[in-house]
Design a protein around this motif. Structure first.
Motif, short mmCIF file in Angstrom:
data_model
loop_
_atom_site.label_atom_id
_atom_site.label_comp_id
_atom_site.label_asym_id
_atom_site.label_seq_id
_atom_site.Cartn_x
_atom_site.Cartn_y
_atom_site.Cartn_z
N GLY A 268 0.84 -1.19 0.00
CA GLY A 268 0.00 0.00 0.00
C GLY A 268 0.88 1.25 0.00
N TYR A 269 0.42 2.28 0.75
CA TYR A 269 1.25 3.47 0.87
C TYR A 269 2.46 3.14 1.76
CZ TYR A 269 -2.24 6.34 -1.44
OH TYR A 269 -3.10 6.87 -2.36
N LEU A 270 3.67 3.42 1.20
CA LEU A 270 4.90 2.93 1.82
C LEU A 270 5.91 4.07 1.96
CD1 LEU A 270 6.70 0.43 2.67
CD2 LEU A 270 7.45 0.35 0.28
N VAL A 271 6.66 4.02 3.11
CA VAL A 271 7.79 4.94 3.34
C VAL A 271 9.00 4.10 3.70
CG1 VAL A 271 8.74 6.81 4.75
CG2 VAL A 271 6.31 6.82 4.14
N MET A 272 10.15 4.43 3.06
CA MET A 272 11.41 3.75 3.39
C MET A 272 12.45 4.82 3.76
SD MET A 272 11.55 0.87 0.33
CE MET A 272 12.99 0.07 1.04
N VAL A 273 13.16 4.57 4.89
CA VAL A 273 14.16 5.53 5.39
C VAL A 273 15.51 4.83 5.46
CG1 VAL A 273 14.87 7.03 7.30
CG2 VAL A 273 12.43 6.80 6.72
N ASP A 274 16.52 5.39 4.77
CA ASP A 274 17.89 4.87 4.80
C ASP A 274 18.65 5.62 5.91
OD1 ASP A 274 20.45 3.99 4.42
OD2 ASP A 274 20.52 4.41 2.26
N HIS A 275 19.18 4.83 6.86
CA HIS A 275 19.86 5.43 8.01
C HIS A 275 21.37 5.58 7.80
CE1 HIS A 275 16.13 5.23 10.26
NE2 HIS A 275 15.99 3.98 9.82
N GLY A 276 21.87 5.24 6.60
CA GLY A 276 23.25 5.55 6.24
C GLY A 276 24.29 4.61 6.76
N ASP A 277 23.94 3.63 7.55
CA ASP A 277 24.93 2.69 8.09
C ASP A 277 24.60 1.26 7.68
OD1 ASP A 277 22.63 2.51 9.51
OD2 ASP A 277 23.52 2.81 11.50
N GLY A 278 23.91 1.12 6.57
CA GLY A 278 23.50 -0.20 6.10
C GLY A 278 22.10 -0.56 6.52
N TYR A 279 21.50 0.20 7.44
CA TYR A 279 20.18 -0.11 7.95
C TYR A 279 19.13 0.72 7.21
CZ TYR A 279 22.09 -2.78 11.85
OH TYR A 279 22.73 -3.72 12.62
N VAL A 280 18.00 0.07 6.94
CA VAL A 280 16.84 0.73 6.32
C VAL A 280 15.61 0.28 7.09
CG1 VAL A 280 15.41 0.92 4.25
CG2 VAL A 280 17.91 0.81 4.03
N THR A 281 14.74 1.26 7.43
CA THR A 281 13.48 0.92 8.08
C THR A 281 12.34 1.15 7.09
OG1 THR A 281 13.39 3.13 9.04
CG2 THR A 281 14.23 1.38 10.44
N VAL A 282 11.29 0.26 7.17
CA VAL A 282 10.18 0.28 6.20
C VAL A 282 8.87 0.43 6.96
CG1 VAL A 282 8.99 -1.04 4.40
CG2 VAL A 282 11.48 -1.22 4.64
N TYR A 283 7.97 1.31 6.43
CA TYR A 283 6.69 1.60 7.07
C TYR A 283 5.59 1.40 6.03
CZ TYR A 283 10.17 4.06 9.91
OH TYR A 283 11.29 4.37 10.65
N GLY A 284 4.79 0.29 6.20
CA GLY A 284 3.79 -0.07 5.19
C GLY A 284 2.36 0.07 5.66
N HIS A 285 1.41 0.01 4.63
CA HIS A 285 -0.03 0.07 4.86
C HIS A 285 -0.49 1.43 5.40
CE1 HIS A 285 0.17 -4.15 4.02
NE2 HIS A 285 0.71 -4.48 5.21
N CYS A 286 0.26 2.50 5.14
CA CYS A 286 -0.08 3.83 5.68
C CYS A 286 -1.36 4.36 5.01
CB CYS A 286 1.05 4.81 5.43
SG CYS A 286 2.63 4.27 6.14
N SER A 287 -2.08 5.18 5.75
CA SER A 287 -3.26 5.85 5.19
C SER A 287 -2.86 7.17 4.56
CB SER A 287 -4.31 6.07 6.28
OG SER A 287 -3.80 6.90 7.30
N MET A 288 -1.87 7.83 5.11
CA MET A 288 -1.37 9.09 4.56
C MET A 288 0.14 9.15 4.75
SD MET A 288 -4.20 11.94 5.74
CE MET A 288 -4.19 11.37 7.45
N ILE A 289 0.79 9.90 3.86
CA ILE A 289 2.25 10.09 3.93
C ILE A 289 2.54 11.59 4.02
CG2 ILE A 289 4.43 9.80 2.70
CD1 ILE A 289 3.30 7.25 1.46
N PHE A 290 3.45 11.97 4.91
CA PHE A 290 3.74 13.40 5.14
C PHE A 290 5.17 13.79 4.76
CE2 PHE A 290 0.59 12.11 8.39
CZ PHE A 290 -0.49 12.85 7.92
#
Length: 584
Positions: free
Chosen positions: A513-535
């Protein structure tokens, strides 16, 4: 008309004739006056004018003095009375001078005899009369002369030199400028007899009397006065050389030359470190010739042994912050191996601040001191500040920026006394590196699970990403779940679990669905799925705890929840291993 003109001419001619006759009569009178009368008259007139001029000058001077003092209201009346008192004789003299002139003019009309008699009478009265010139001058001159005499007496007395005659034990022993000089001589006597028993009765109470001193050379020096004080007693005295250490009497010897030579040799033989400067005795040794009690006399060899005596002994030293084994050994002119031998607990390690170490000290009657210039490196302590940050959960603290001590190079003059460090002076300093301020983060992040029963004991690298909620499906579970499902009402705020860069923000056709991905610069990435809105948008920098989306049920979802993933270099990791909530 012609007759009128002739009549007028005749009148004018007659007028001219009358004037000529008067002029001739005056000339004939002046010719009949004797030279003596003319001389006397001229002298009298000149004298009167000179006196008048002097009186006017004096009057002007008084007016000036009065003008200058007019501003002082309290002196106005006294000055006015003074003016009247001073001007009264002057007014009398001026009236008298006018009267003399009138008498002289009246006598001149009566004839030569009357003029001569009036001249003599006026001259006598003018000079010697009751209000005459002599009396007037005397009235002014006498106070001025008295004031001049008084000023001379004061000036003479101010330049006289006075002294005190000292009478000691019934004898007059000299003249001093003040009692302080006698006290200094008495102190000198006390020092000379300090080492002799029953010597106190030698000190007597002096008597002082004032006298005029014609020459400063009449004053008696302190040392001579001390000799005379001792000589006036009944003690057995001897002419000798006193040895003083820092103005403290040690003893007397027949001659101080051998002692000076022995002390100089001791300094020359002293084994000072290379580069040491200002090698000298810590105390000042002086020699004073004079009268001393015979009982204070010492043999030269005995005095040399006393002055050069020294001993070594063991004592304790408390290690200070920044001390090392090498520095402690250097402080007491010991070797490192010698210090370790006395302190076996050191072994091959370093000493800790507060540790009590055994060291060797030297104690001398006359300690030798020297100065050694060294370049030492020291640390500069760093400051510590606290900053509020959402990167730390509320109630927790974390060092965000470690503090680093700075370094500086110091050129130091170290003074050693008897081989032990006595003091140090920093000559100049140079900062080699500035300290780095420590930053301690005070947590402000408040997002927590809805229930305190939800306990996660992960590393805390990432924060709980939902404002509330609960774990509805763990990692893997029974369906190879690749993330952590956190159920919460639709629209609940979703936060970035860590600072980083948004690499994707939008619709995902693969079921997220609506998805946000954040790269933390040290090899780690966090993923946020099924969002209703993105800001947020792609490329945007976000901070930990920043509001990035809202909980929803978009994509392949059966209810409102956040599908949260942690990936490391593309591999799926259990998010609970990075979350720490409700844990002690």
């Amino acid at each position: 008309m012609d007759q009128e003109r002739l009549s007028h001419a005749k009148d004018v001619s007659n007028g001219d004739t009358d004037k000529g006759q008067i002029k001739d009569q005056n000339q004939s009178r002046r010719q009949r006056r004797s030279p003596f009368a003319r001389l006397a008259s001229g002298i009298a007139l000149c004298g009167a004018w000179v006196i008048r001029l002097l009186l006017y000058l004096l009057y002007g001077l008084l007016k000036l003095i009065l003008l200058l003092g007019r501003g002082l209201l309290q002196l106005k009346k006294p000055l006015g009375r003074l003016k009247q008192a001073l001007m009264q004789p002057l007014r009398i003299r001026m009236r008298h001078a006018d009267q003399v002139q009138q008498n002289m003019r009246a006598a001149r009309k009566k004839g030569r005899k009357h003029f001569a008699a009036a001249l003599l009478e006026s001259a006598h009265a003018y000079v010697w009369g009751e209000d005459g010139l002599f009396i007037t001058i005397f009235n002014y001159a006498a106070p001025i002369a008295s004031l001049a005499f008084l000023a001379g007496v004061v000036f003479y007395g101010a330049h006289l030199q006075y002294g005190l005659v000292v009478q000691y034990n019934g004898e007059e022993i000299g003249v001093v400028a003040s009692e302080a000089e006698f006290d200094a001589a008495a102190s000198e006597v006390h020092k000379r007899i300090a080492n002799v028993e029953l010597a106190d009765p030698l000190i007597y109470t002096p008597k002082f009397s004032l006298t005029i001193v014609n020459d400063t050379s009449d004053y008696v020096p302190t040392s001579v006065l001390a000799d005379r004080m001792l000589s006036s007693s009944d003690a057995v005295l001897i002419q000798a050389c006193g040895v003083f250490v820092d103005d403290r009497f040690v003893g007397a010897v027949t001659s101080g030359q051998e002692i000076e030579f022995a002390l100089s040799e001791r300094l020359a033989d002293f084994n000072a470190p290379a580069g040491a400067t200002d090698v000298r005795y810590e105390n000042e040794v002086t020699f004073r010739s004079g009268m001393y009690l015979e009982d204070s006399l010492m043999e030269t060899e005995e005095m040399i042994q006393k002055l050069t005596a020294s001993e070594r002994y063991r004592t304790k030293y408390t290690v200070q912050p920044g001390d090392s084994v090498v520095q402690v050994a250097r402080k007491f002119s010991m070797t490192e191996s010698g210090l370790r031998e006395l302190n076996p607990e050191l072994e091959d390690g370093e000493c800790e601040p507060g540790t009590r170490l055994t060291v060797i000290r030297t104690s001398s009657f006359l300690p030798i001191q020297y100065t050694e210039r060294m370049t030492l490196t020291s640390f500069i302590d760093y400051d510590s500040i606290e900053v509020n940050t959402s990167s730390v959960n509320k109630g927790d603290t974390r060092v965000l920026v470690p503090g680093v001590k700075g370094e500086k190079s110091n050129v130091v003059d170290i003074v050693y006394v008897d081989g032990a460090e006595a003091s140090r002076t920093v000559i100049r300093s140079e900062v080699l590196s500035e300290p780095v301020t420590e930053q301690v983060g005070i947590g402000t992040y408040t997002a927590q699970p809805m229930s305190q029963n939800t306990v996660l004991r992960g590393s805390g690298q990432f924060s709980w990403p939902v404002d509330g909620g609960y774990i509805s499906d763990p990692f893997i579970s029974d369906r190879n779940h690749k993330g952590l499902d956190i159920a919460a009402p639709g629209g609940t705020e979703i936060y970035a679990a860590g600072a980083g860069t948004v690499t994707y923000a939008g619709w995902n056709a693969g079921g997220y669905g609506y998805l946000v991905m954040v790269d933390h610069g040290d090899g780690y990435v966090t993923v946020y799925g099924h969002c209703s809105m993105i800001f947020v948008s792609e490329g945007q920098e976000v901070s930990r705890g920043q509001h990035i989306a809202a909980v929803g049920s978009t994509g392949r979802s059966s209810g409102n929840h956040l599908h949260f993933e942690v990936r490391y270099n593309g591999m799926y990791c259990d998010p609970s291993g990075f979350l720490r909530v409700n844990a002690d």
